[in-house]
Structure formats: C-alpha cells, structure tokens
Design a protein around this motif. Sequence first.
Motif, PDB file in Angstrom:
ATOM      1  N   ASP A  72      15.872   0.761  -5.163  1.00 12.61           N
ATOM      2  CA  ASP A  72      14.542   0.718  -5.769  1.00 12.61           C
ATOM      3  C   ASP A  72      14.591   0.202  -7.210  1.00 12.61           C
ATOM      4  OD1 ASP A  72      15.907   2.998  -6.518  1.00 12.61           O
ATOM      5  OD2 ASP A  72      14.284   4.397  -6.079  1.00 12.61           O
ATOM      6  N   ILE A  73      15.594   0.629  -7.973  1.00 12.88           N
ATOM      7  CA  ILE A  73      15.733   0.124  -9.339  1.00 12.88           C
ATOM      8  C   ILE A  73      16.045  -1.368  -9.317  1.00 12.88           C
ATOM      9  CG2 ILE A  73      17.094   0.291 -11.469  1.00 12.88           C
ATOM     10  CD1 ILE A  73      17.413   3.267 -10.924  1.00 12.88           C
ATOM     11  N   THR A  74      16.848  -1.789  -8.338  1.00 10.97           N
ATOM     12  CA  THR A  74      17.134  -3.212  -8.178  1.00 10.97           C
ATOM     13  C   THR A  74      15.849  -3.998  -7.942  1.00 10.97           C
ATOM     14  OG1 THR A  74      19.333  -2.751  -7.279  1.00 10.97           O
ATOM     15  CG2 THR A  74      18.392  -4.904  -6.806  1.00 10.97           C
ATOM     16  N   MET A  75      14.973  -3.458  -7.104  1.00 10.80           N
ATOM     17  CA  MET A  75      13.699  -4.137  -6.822  1.00 10.80           C
ATOM     18  C   MET A  75      12.835  -4.207  -8.071  1.00 10.80           C
ATOM     19  SD  MET A  75      13.777  -5.085  -3.630  1.00 10.80           S
ATOM     20  CE  MET A  75      12.058  -5.401  -3.230  1.00 10.80           C
ATOM     21  N   TRP A  76      12.725  -3.088  -8.792  1.00 15.01           N
ATOM     22  CA  TRP A  76      11.863  -3.046  -9.973  1.00 15.01           C
ATOM     23  C   TRP A  76      12.387  -3.919 -11.119  1.00 15.01           C
ATOM     24  CZ3 TRP A  76      12.045   2.897  -9.285  1.00 15.01           C
ATOM     25  CH2 TRP A  76      11.035   3.298  -8.407  1.00 15.01           C
ATOM     26  N   ALA A  77      13.715  -3.954 -11.273  1.00 18.51           N
ATOM     27  CA  ALA A  77      14.289  -4.606 -12.446  1.00 18.51           C
ATOM     28  C   ALA A  77      14.577  -6.091 -12.266  1.00 18.51           C
ATOM     29  CB  ALA A  77      15.578  -3.889 -12.865  1.00 18.51           C
ATOM     30  N   THR A  78      14.750  -6.538 -11.024  1.00 16.87           N
ATOM     31  CA  THR A  78      15.098  -7.947 -10.854  1.00 16.87           C
ATOM     32  C   THR A  78      14.303  -8.680  -9.777  1.00 16.87           C
ATOM     33  OG1 THR A  78      16.951  -9.475 -10.553  1.00 16.87           O
ATOM     34  CG2 THR A  78      16.992  -7.476  -9.240  1.00 16.87           C
ATOM     35  N   VAL A  79      14.029  -8.047  -8.628  1.00 16.37           N
ATOM     36  CA  VAL A  79      13.359  -8.756  -7.542  1.00 16.37           C
ATOM     37  C   VAL A  79      11.873  -8.930  -7.826  1.00 16.37           C
ATOM     38  CG1 VAL A  79      12.765  -8.723  -5.093  1.00 16.37           C
ATOM     39  CG2 VAL A  79      15.048  -8.028  -5.838  1.00 16.37           C
ATOM     40  N   PHE A  80      11.176  -7.834  -8.089  1.00 17.02           N
ATOM     41  CA  PHE A  80       9.742  -7.927  -8.355  1.00 17.02           C
ATOM     42  C   PHE A  80       9.415  -8.807  -9.562  1.00 17.02           C
ATOM     43  CE2 PHE A  80       8.998  -3.591  -6.121  1.00 17.02           C
ATOM     44  CZ  PHE A  80       8.951  -4.239  -4.895  1.00 17.02           C
ATOM     45  N   PRO A  81      10.131  -8.678 -10.677  1.00 21.25           N
ATOM     46  CA  PRO A  81       9.833  -9.565 -11.812  1.00 21.25           C
ATOM     47  C   PRO A  81      10.002 -11.049 -11.483  1.00 21.25           C
ATOM     48  CG  PRO A  81      11.129  -7.695 -12.554  1.00 21.25           C
ATOM     49  CD  PRO A  81      11.121  -7.640 -11.047  1.00 21.25           C
ATOM     50  N   PRO A 113       5.048   2.910 -17.536  1.00 20.03           N
ATOM     51  CA  PRO A 113       6.475   3.099 -17.832  1.00 20.03           C
ATOM     52  C   PRO A 113       7.319   2.955 -16.572  1.00 20.03           C
ATOM     53  CG  PRO A 113       5.358   5.221 -17.753  1.00 20.03           C
ATOM     54  CD  PRO A 113       4.284   4.175 -17.677  1.00 20.03           C
ATOM     55  N   GLY A 114       8.583   2.650 -16.755  1.00 18.92           N
ATOM     56  CA  GLY A 114       9.477   2.509 -15.607  1.00 18.92           C
ATOM     57  C   GLY A 114      10.430   1.344 -15.798  1.00 18.92           C
ATOM     58  N   TYR A 115      11.279   1.125 -14.819  1.00 18.22           N
ATOM     59  CA  TYR A 115      12.260   0.051 -14.893  1.00 18.22           C
ATOM     60  C   TYR A 115      11.569  -1.302 -14.800  1.00 18.22           C
ATOM     61  CZ  TYR A 115      15.617   3.780 -14.073  1.00 18.22           C
ATOM     62  OH  TYR A 115      16.355   4.925 -14.189  1.00 18.22           O
ATOM     63  N   LYS A 116      11.984  -2.204 -15.668  1.00 19.92           N
ATOM     64  CA  LYS A 116      11.377  -3.533 -15.742  1.00 19.92           C
ATOM     65  C   LYS A 116      12.451  -4.589 -15.922  1.00 19.92           C
ATOM     66  CE  LYS A 116       6.997  -2.007 -17.852  1.00 19.92           C
ATOM     67  NZ  LYS A 116       7.283  -0.567 -17.868  1.00 19.92           N
ATOM     68  N   ALA A 117      12.010  -5.860 -15.944  1.00 22.02           N
ATOM     69  CA  ALA A 117      12.924  -6.964 -16.207  1.00 22.02           C
ATOM     70  C   ALA A 117      13.607  -6.745 -17.549  1.00 22.02           C
ATOM     71  CB  ALA A 117      12.163  -8.285 -16.212  1.00 22.02           C
ATOM     72  N   GLY A 118      14.868  -7.022 -17.606  1.00 22.42           N
ATOM     73  CA  GLY A 118      15.629  -6.801 -18.829  1.00 22.42           C
ATOM     74  C   GLY A 118      16.565  -5.613 -18.730  1.00 22.42           C
ATOM     75  N   PHE A 119      16.236  -4.662 -17.830  1.00 21.78           N
ATOM     76  CA  PHE A 119      17.136  -3.531 -17.629  1.00 21.78           C
ATOM     77  C   PHE A 119      18.380  -4.045 -16.915  1.00 21.78           C
ATOM     78  CE2 PHE A 119      18.547   0.101 -14.924  1.00 21.78           C
ATOM     79  CZ  PHE A 119      18.975   0.913 -15.969  1.00 21.78           C
ATOM     80  N   ALA A 121       0.870  -1.183   0.000  1.00 21.34           N
ATOM     81  CA  ALA A 121       0.000   0.000   0.000  1.00 21.34           C
ATOM     82  C   ALA A 121       0.900   1.223   0.000  1.00 21.34           C
ATOM     83  CB  ALA A 121      -0.921   0.006   1.218  1.00 21.34           C
ATOM     84  N   ASN A 122       0.533   2.228  -0.792  1.00 23.16           N
ATOM     85  CA  ASN A 122       1.356   3.422  -0.945  1.00 23.16           C
ATOM     86  C   ASN A 122       0.586   4.680  -0.566  1.00 23.16           C
ATOM     87  OD1 ASN A 122       3.437   1.834  -2.764  1.00 23.16           O
ATOM     88  ND2 ASN A 122       4.225   3.934  -2.593  1.00 23.16           N
ATOM     89  N   LEU A 123       1.303   5.652  -0.040  1.00 29.41           N
ATOM     90  CA  LEU A 123       0.705   6.950   0.262  1.00 29.41           C
ATOM     91  C   LEU A 123       0.755   7.887  -0.933  1.00 29.41           C
ATOM     92  CD1 LEU A 123       2.104   7.713   3.838  1.00 29.41           C
ATOM     93  CD2 LEU A 123      -0.254   7.111   3.224  1.00 29.41           C
ATOM     94  N   ALA A 124       1.579   7.573  -1.929  1.00 30.93           N
ATOM     95  CA  ALA A 124       1.777   8.479  -3.063  1.00 30.93           C
ATOM     96  C   ALA A 124       1.818   7.698  -4.368  1.00 30.93           C
ATOM     97  CB  ALA A 124       3.070   9.273  -2.886  1.00 30.93           C
ATOM     98  N   PRO A 125       1.511   8.341  -5.488  1.00 28.52           N
ATOM     99  CA  PRO A 125       1.613   7.689  -6.789  1.00 28.52           C
ATOM    100  C   PRO A 125       3.051   7.302  -7.102  1.00 28.52           C
ATOM    101  CG  PRO A 125       0.291   9.701  -6.937  1.00 28.52           C
ATOM    102  CD  PRO A 125       0.955   9.711  -5.600  1.00 28.52           C
ATOM    103  N   SER A 126       3.218   6.323  -7.994  1.00 26.01           N
ATOM    104  CA  SER A 126       4.569   5.921  -8.395  1.00 26.01           C
ATOM    105  C   SER A 126       5.269   7.047  -9.142  1.00 26.01           C
ATOM    106  CB  SER A 126       4.506   4.664  -9.260  1.00 26.01           C
ATOM    107  OG  SER A 126       3.723   4.892 -10.424  1.00 26.01           O
ATOM    108  N   ASP A 127       4.503   7.883  -9.810  1.00 25.59           N
ATOM    109  CA  ASP A 127       5.046   9.090 -10.435  1.00 25.59           C
ATOM    110  C   ASP A 127       5.188  10.155  -9.357  1.00 25.59           C
ATOM    111  OD1 ASP A 127       5.687  11.346 -11.858  1.00 25.59           O
ATOM    112  OD2 ASP A 127       3.912  11.338 -13.145  1.00 25.59           O
ATOM    113  N   VAL A 128       6.411  10.432  -8.947  1.00 27.72           N
ATOM    114  CA  VAL A 128       6.628  11.315  -7.807  1.00 27.72           C
ATOM    115  C   VAL A 128       6.186  12.750  -8.069  1.00 27.72           C
ATOM    116  CG1 VAL A 128       8.527   9.945  -6.887  1.00 27.72           C
ATOM    117  CG2 VAL A 128       9.013  11.766  -8.529  1.00 27.72           C
ATOM    118  N   LYS A 129       5.989  13.099  -9.331  1.00 29.36           N
ATOM    119  CA  LYS A 129       5.541  14.452  -9.654  1.00 29.36           C
ATOM    120  C   LYS A 129       4.023  14.595  -9.592  1.00 29.36           C
ATOM    121  CE  LYS A 129       9.483  15.341 -12.716  1.00 29.36           C
ATOM    122  NZ  LYS A 129       9.907  15.699 -14.088  1.00 29.36           N
TER     123      LYS A 129
END
Length: 431
Positions: A319-328, A394-400, A266-274
Amino acid sequence: MANLWKKQKLKDTGLCRLGILFAVTVSVVLMFVSVPRTALNRTPIDHDDLDDVDKDLEGKLNASLLEVARGNGMSLRLHRRNHFTPRNMDLYPDLAKDRVVIVLYVHNRAQYFRVTVESLSKVKGISETLLIVSHDGYFEEMNKIVEGIKFCQVKQIFSPYSPHIYRNSFPSVTPNDCINKGDEVKTHCDGNPDQYGNHRSPKIVSLKHHWWWMMNTVWDGLEETKSHEGHILFIEEDHFLFPNAYRNIQTLTRLKPAKCPDCFAANLAPSDVKSRGEGLESLVAERMGNVGYSFNRSVWENIHQKAREFCYFDDYNWDITMWATVFPSFGSPVYTLRGPRTSAVHFGKCGLHQGKGDQGDCIDNGVVNIEVKETDKVVNIKEEWGVRVYKHQPGYKAGFKGWGGWGDERDRHLCLDFAAMYRSSSSSESP
C-alpha cells in the motif's frame, strides 16, 4: 536368600527399564505436541496429492509455473488447486450480472479470519456474488474455515510462490543468503541490501509478493474473473464488514461515473482507519484507503502499466508502494468515492504476518466487540447527495523513499515475473 535377592534385583531392574521407556515415550509425545502449529500447518496436502494426475497434465502444470517454483511439490499441488471450480455452485448456480466480486486475502491469523467470515455471512446480497480467498501459504486451520463457508460461491487460490511453502530455496531462506549488514562485502553470500543496508526477510517480503501475485492472478489469470470488467472489492482477514457493505459498494460503483468521474476507486471505509466516518449527508472523495477498496479493470490496467515502479520501490508494503510511487505516476490525484459512514472496520492488533509461531509474535485471541447499528444494516447512501472532496490529506506521497526491506534483486525480478506470467504467449494456455 541369594535367589530371593536375585529375583528382587531382576524385578527392580525391570521396573527401572519400564520407567525409562515410559519417560522416553512421554518426552517424544511432548516434543511433538510442542511443535509450533505453523510448522504443522506446512505439511503437504495428503488428500490432494498428484498420484491421480497423469504425467501429461503434471507436465503442463509444472510448465505453467514460473521457473522458481518448478520442481517444488507443494507449489505444484497448490497450483493444481487453483484450477478447481468454486465451491457451493450447487447452492448458488447463478451469479448476478452486476456483481462486485469480493477477494479476501489471508495468511494464518485464524482467530481473525473467523470473525471476518462470520461478518461476511451476515452481509446482505453476498449470495449473489463470488468470494475468492487468496492464501499466502497453506495452513490447514485456514483451509477448514473456508470449507465451512456455505453462504455464497467461494473459490480458493494459493500462491505457489509463497516463501512459507519453500525450504532452503528462494523465495524462502537459502543456505547462502546474506543475513547481517555488510555480509555482501565480507562473504560471497547471495542477496542485495536495501537502502538502509538490511537484507531481505522472506516473512516480510511475502506481504508485497502475495498482494502483487494475487492482483495479477485475479485480474488476468483466473477463468472466473479474467473477463470481469466491473469492480472487484478487496478485503483482508482482519476486516469486519457491516451487513450493508455489499449493497453500499454496489451503490458507490454505480454512482461513481456521474458523481466523481475522476475517482479511480470506491471504498467502504475512510482512509483514516481509526475513523468511522463523518456521519454527514454527503458522499466523500478522498485519497484511496486500504480497507475495503474496489476498482475496475481499466484502473487495473493503469496499475499494471506501472509494474516496474511497483517492483523496484524499496518498501515491503504494497500500500505504501502504491501511495508513494504508483499513484503519483498517474499524473493526477487518485481519489476514491465513499459514503459518510464506514461499512468496514479494521480490527486486527497483530500485523498480517505476525499471527503466531515464532517467539515475540503478536498474540491476540481475536475477540472483537464492534457495535452494529440499525443504519449499518441497510443502504445508507443516497443518490441525491453531493460530493465533498478532501484535498491535501496527510499520508505517504511522492518523494517518500520507502521503509526498505525490498532491495534484493531476486524479489524485484520475481515481482516483474508476476506481472508478465499471464501476458506472455507461453502462459496464455491453461493446463
């Protein structure tokens, strides 16, 4: 006349010597004043020395540290501090059973930290839970800010493995470290290059080390949280929380099993920080963001099982490590549930380890002007709302392949040691 001349000469000589002494004194004073504050902040904790610790306890403390930190006096002092009970237990003796523990991880950006703590002081329900402040390094200015917190129970933890508390030894810089591309071939230096040929920077790798040490310590090491099954909310020193943040995260974690059973967090903010949110009357399921994120122990177990993937991915960003390898590697999309309006804002302009100190650092006075509307002061999530799912964002995914900075085998092994330090039989006993 000759005697008068001699007296005058002696007087002039005395004044000259006095002038030289004055100049030297001023120079020394200026030299100390000009020392960077970050260097001053690395001085040992005098009031928390080990003189009052018996040798048996000191031995247990030292033995419970990983080998890389044994013998480092500062590591031992900080490790001892990590066993202190939370502050303000006399003011808030009873924590709510349904509490969402809050972990705030910091480095040395005091100008931001003050803003974040001030925003936390206005969060409704904050007195019902435990706030844990995780420090990467010891900085007196940061410590003083925590000592001033009176609005909830607060516990400090300090990484005994932060490169900022070491001199001439790993995980800081060692005299024989490789520095430039190709050094490992030309000389017999220590270190492995990343995929781009660059060697480690302790200031940079500490980002990932601190986050991973903190996660393992909070979930598996601390007496206050190692049995906590519910959600833990993670924020950084440059995250501004709205007054409804705590009540909103409680609502989201309560609704998540029914509204979004496939959501991991659960998040308090959107994934887009802007983004400040859509403002629609609907919950949102999307990719997990890095501002005000929370998850429970079962998700932590899933993450911990991927320790090798996390520790060997060549990127210094956690965070990029999580998005690109752990979560996938979980085998299904990792969604998080949030409301349509943000309850947390990332306001920092300087990177986490750029606060101050070296030439070229980012300088920012920490002044923020975040508008808090009436709707930000009350729970603005409703149970009857449906869930809008955002796919293929959009964002970091498996393969990066990663941005590099994490190719040194010493960093990878220390990372794996963090994953094992509370799960081996030898580390199960607290000193």
